[in-house]
Each structure stands twice: as C-alpha cells, then as structure tokens.
Design an enzyme around this catalytic site. Sequence first.
Site, PDB file in Angstrom:
ATOM      1  N   SER A   1       0.835  -1.214   0.000  1.00  0.00           N
ATOM      2  CA  SER A   1       0.000   0.000   0.000  1.00  0.00           C
ATOM      3  C   SER A   1       0.862   1.253   0.000  1.00  0.00           C
ATOM      4  O   SER A   1       1.994   1.236   0.476  1.00  0.00           O
ATOM      5  CB  SER A   1      -0.874   0.003   1.263  1.00  0.00           C
ATOM      6  OG  SER A   1      -1.536   1.247   1.414  1.00  0.00           O
TER       7      SER A   1
ATOM      8  N   TYR B   1      -1.990  -1.064  10.576  1.00  0.00           N
ATOM      9  CA  TYR B   1      -2.137  -1.444   9.169  1.00  0.00           C
ATOM     10  C   TYR B   1      -0.950  -0.968   8.332  1.00  0.00           C
ATOM     11  O   TYR B   1      -0.345  -1.729   7.571  1.00  0.00           O
ATOM     12  CB  TYR B   1      -3.435  -0.847   8.629  1.00  0.00           C
ATOM     13  CG  TYR B   1      -3.635  -1.012   7.139  1.00  0.00           C
ATOM     14  CD1 TYR B   1      -4.185  -2.176   6.614  1.00  0.00           C
ATOM     15  CD2 TYR B   1      -3.286   0.007   6.244  1.00  0.00           C
ATOM     16  CE1 TYR B   1      -4.369  -2.327   5.249  1.00  0.00           C
ATOM     17  CE2 TYR B   1      -3.467  -0.138   4.884  1.00  0.00           C
ATOM     18  CZ  TYR B   1      -4.011  -1.302   4.387  1.00  0.00           C
ATOM     19  OH  TYR B   1      -4.184  -1.442   3.032  1.00  0.00           O
TER      20      TYR B   1
HETATM   21  P1  NAD Z   1     -11.629  -5.957   0.210  1.00  0.00           P
HETATM   22  O1  NAD Z   1     -12.316  -5.888   1.512  1.00  0.00           O
HETATM   23  O2  NAD Z   1     -12.464  -6.089  -0.981  1.00  0.00           O
HETATM   24  O3  NAD Z   1     -10.593  -7.154   0.200  1.00  0.00           O
HETATM   25  C1  NAD Z   1      -9.920  -7.595   1.346  1.00  0.00           C
HETATM   26  C2  NAD Z   1     -10.134  -9.090   1.426  1.00  0.00           C
HETATM   27  O4  NAD Z   1      -9.300  -9.619   2.450  1.00  0.00           O
HETATM   28  C3  NAD Z   1     -11.550  -9.484   1.788  1.00  0.00           C
HETATM   29  O5  NAD Z   1     -12.358  -9.637   0.652  1.00  0.00           O
HETATM   30  C4  NAD Z   1     -11.337 -10.807   2.513  1.00  0.00           C
HETATM   31  O6  NAD Z   1     -11.656 -11.892   1.668  1.00  0.00           O
HETATM   32  C5  NAD Z   1      -9.847 -10.852   2.791  1.00  0.00           C
HETATM   33  N1  NAD Z   1      -9.620 -11.192   4.200  1.00  0.00           N
HETATM   34  C6  NAD Z   1      -9.655 -10.367   5.273  1.00  0.00           C
HETATM   35  N2  NAD Z   1      -9.457 -11.096   6.395  1.00  0.00           N
HETATM   36  C7  NAD Z   1      -9.293 -12.387   5.989  1.00  0.00           C
HETATM   37  C8  NAD Z   1      -9.060 -13.606   6.674  1.00  0.00           C
HETATM   38  N3  NAD Z   1      -8.957 -13.656   8.013  1.00  0.00           N
HETATM   39  N4  NAD Z   1      -8.960 -14.737   5.936  1.00  0.00           N
HETATM   40  C9  NAD Z   1      -9.083 -14.711   4.583  1.00  0.00           C
HETATM   41  N5  NAD Z   1      -9.297 -13.580   3.895  1.00  0.00           N
HETATM   42  C10 NAD Z   1      -9.399 -12.453   4.595  1.00  0.00           C
HETATM   43  O7  NAD Z   1     -10.691  -4.674   0.112  1.00  0.00           O
HETATM   44  P2  NAD Z   1      -9.512  -4.294  -0.916  1.00  0.00           P
HETATM   45  O8  NAD Z   1      -9.356  -2.839  -0.762  1.00  0.00           O
HETATM   46  O9  NAD Z   1      -9.743  -4.865  -2.249  1.00  0.00           O
HETATM   47  O10 NAD Z   1      -8.239  -4.977  -0.243  1.00  0.00           O
HETATM   48  C11 NAD Z   1      -7.375  -5.847  -0.947  1.00  0.00           C
HETATM   49  C12 NAD Z   1      -5.935  -5.548  -0.586  1.00  0.00           C
HETATM   50  O11 NAD Z   1      -5.611  -4.255  -1.064  1.00  0.00           O
HETATM   51  C13 NAD Z   1      -5.643  -5.524   0.922  1.00  0.00           C
HETATM   52  O12 NAD Z   1      -4.401  -6.148   1.167  1.00  0.00           O
HETATM   53  C14 NAD Z   1      -5.543  -4.052   1.212  1.00  0.00           C
HETATM   54  O13 NAD Z   1      -4.720  -3.791   2.323  1.00  0.00           O
HETATM   55  C15 NAD Z   1      -4.919  -3.550  -0.069  1.00  0.00           C
HETATM   56  N6  NAD Z   1      -5.034  -2.109  -0.312  1.00  0.00           N
HETATM   57  C16 NAD Z   1      -6.253  -1.554  -0.569  1.00  0.00           C
HETATM   58  C17 NAD Z   1      -6.314  -0.195  -0.794  1.00  0.00           C
HETATM   59  C18 NAD Z   1      -7.624   0.491  -1.100  1.00  0.00           C
HETATM   60  O14 NAD Z   1      -7.637   1.709  -1.186  1.00  0.00           O
HETATM   61  N7  NAD Z   1      -8.728  -0.211  -1.254  1.00  0.00           N
HETATM   62  C19 NAD Z   1      -5.162   0.590  -0.770  1.00  0.00           C
HETATM   63  C20 NAD Z   1      -3.940  -0.017  -0.510  1.00  0.00           C
HETATM   64  C21 NAD Z   1      -3.901  -1.375  -0.283  1.00  0.00           C
END
Ligand code: NAD
Length: 308
Positions: A200, A213
């Site tokens: 991130s 985080y």
């Molecule tokens: P999202 O909620 O759609 O995806 C996160 C997923 O993590 C969930 O769908 C879930 O299936 C999984 N998860 C959480 N706890 C879990 C567990 N105990 N066991 C199995 N799976 C688990 O949100 P997203 O934004 O698509 O996140 C995906 C990745 O992107 C993450 O690593 C997040 O940190 C990273 N990220 C997102 C952003 C953003 O702005 N959305 C920015 C930087 C990084």
Amino acid sequence: MSTNQDEHKETTDQLVLQNPVTRYESLEAPKQHQPEPGLDKDLEPKTDRGQYSYRGTGRLEGRKALITGADSGLGAAVAIAYAREGADVALNYLPAEQEDAEWVRDAVADTGRKVVLLPGDLAEREAAVELVDQAAEALGGLDILVNNAGRQIAIEDGLEALTDEQLEDVYNVNVFSFFRVTRAALKYLPAGSSIINCTSIQAYKPSPTLLDYASTKAAINNFSKGLAEQLAPKGIRVNAVAPGPFWTPLQVSDGQPKEKLPKFGQDVGLGRAGQPTEIAPAFVFLASAESSYVVGETLNVNGGMPTP
Ligand code: NAD
Ligand code: MG
C-alpha cells in the site's frame, strides 16, 4: 451476474485511449457502514471490477493462480483479469463473503476457465497450508500466487486505543498469512512462477489513524524484496503492488474514519479514487512471463502520489 452490480455497463473498454481523470467519475460516496468483512454487494456506489471493461489478450494462457481476498475489491478485479487472460483461478475469501465470490465466478463464466472457490480464514495457521494444497490439487498445479487478503481498521483515538487483539489480528492476516501461504506454496511453484504481494501507499505515507495497518504494509514491502532475492536463483519472481486509494468494501468496514468517505481518494493527482479494475493490469504484468526481468519491484498504482 446479479443486476445490482450493473452500474458500470457503459464504462469504456480498458484498451481505448481515454482521459484518466474522467475515465470514472470522482465519487461522492454516501455515508455508510458495513461490519467486517465488507461486501461488494452492499457497497454504494458499485465498482468496476472489470466485469464490463477488462478485455483479456491471452497474456496468462494456461496459467494457474491462487488469489487470496479474491471475492471483492482489488482481489476480485485481479481474478476477473486473470481468468480473461486465460488463467485458471482459485479464489480464497472468508465464508461470510460467499455471495461476492459467486459473483466473481459468474462474471468470468463465459471464459470457460476453471474457477475454484476456496473459503477459509487465513487468521488460522493451518488454513494457509490447507488452502494451498486444495488450490494446487483443484488446478493441477500452481504458478501464480497473489497474496492480497488484508484487514484495515482505523483508530481515531490514538495509539492508546489500539487493542492487542486488533494489533495481533491485523498482523496475523496482513503479514503472517503472507509468510505461511507463500511457504506452503513453494513446493508447487515451478521455475517461471510469480508471487505478487499487495502492499500500500501506507507503507511510505502512514495515516495517523492506521499505524498497525500501515506498518504491516511496510513489512510486506520488505518481505517481498528479501524473498525476491531468495527465490530469484530458482526462477521464481517476487514483486509487490502498492495501491493508492481504491473504492472497495475495505473502506466502509471501518477502514476509514466515516467522515472521510465522501471525499475518499480526491487528494491524488487524478482527483478521484481508483476503480478496482484499474489495478488489475499491474498484477497481470507481474504475473506474466513478459515481466521476466522484473524482480523485487513494488509497482505503485495510486493515481499520482509521489513514492520513494
Ligand atoms: P476488500 O475488503 O475487498 O478485500 C480484502 C479481502 O481480504 C476481503 O475480501 C477478505 O476476503 C480478505 N480477508 C480479510 N481477512 C481475511 C481472513 N482472516 N482470511 C481470509 N481472507 C481475509 O478490500 P480491498 O481494498 O480490495 O483490499 C485488498 C488488498 O488491497 C488488501 O491487502 C488491502 O490492504 C490492499 N489495499 C487496498 C487499498 C484500497 O484503497 N482499497 C489501498 C492499498 C492497499
Ligand atoms: Mg471481500
């Protein structure tokens, strides 16, 4: 495909020249809250995970990918892109996210690729090993691993308000599961395989509300670079993708302080939050054989925020 996710039907094809500022509207999200894990099916406004805009060009033909957190948000966009690029995919997610996972499966049904749904909680140690074994068995091998699952819970009242429980849970999913899943996958990954970890912008620019985080994301960057050195001689490439602000269910399930949701993502160069499908090409590039000399890199996809 369920009709309540049809908002982006008119979205321009990903390969047509377009202005990135206006490719998607700058969203003004209504105030909303979902319990963790948030669901795409209840997110407002709906997102483009590539269902209408991602067009494959055969870049992952015959490949076999395991993607964690693949039911929603960025993971869903990666799963759709991989299947449309010709890969068979195994999708991991939490049991509570079954409906979102089925939506992803339905979105790529017309590709004819294998889509295997593997619910399981990565906070449990044994789940990581089981998941990898199940994925390899169902796909007949494994040559792409995407560690994407993550938890993000904003704390507005300072470090004193961060509980040990949250600290350990977030590290367990965001960091330890990456180590465990990857370690379990190594015995399946032949030379030519790719491991891609989701980090991130928070790794470099931590928000004061996200100390736990943000520090997990710095750890993932470091893990990715060290592991890349360790595995390069074996012909396995490790890289990372660092998203900026993307509109996903993570943000409305306490990922952001609620008052930040309406203007979420508007402070980047493009002036808007990313739509999940806009990250997919980075994951495709790093998985594909075309990036054979890219090792230990973190690809930033953040709409215009300077990074080190
Ligand atoms: P999202 O909620 O759609 O995806 C996160 C997923 O993590 C969930 O769908 C879930 O299936 C999984 N998860 C959480 N706890 C879990 C567990 N105990 N066991 C199995 N799976 C688990 O949100 P997203 O934004 O698509 O996140 C995906 C990745 O992107 C993450 O690593 C997040 O940190 C990273 N990220 C997102 C952003 C953003 O702005 N959305 C920015 C930087 C990084
Ligand atoms: Mg989800």
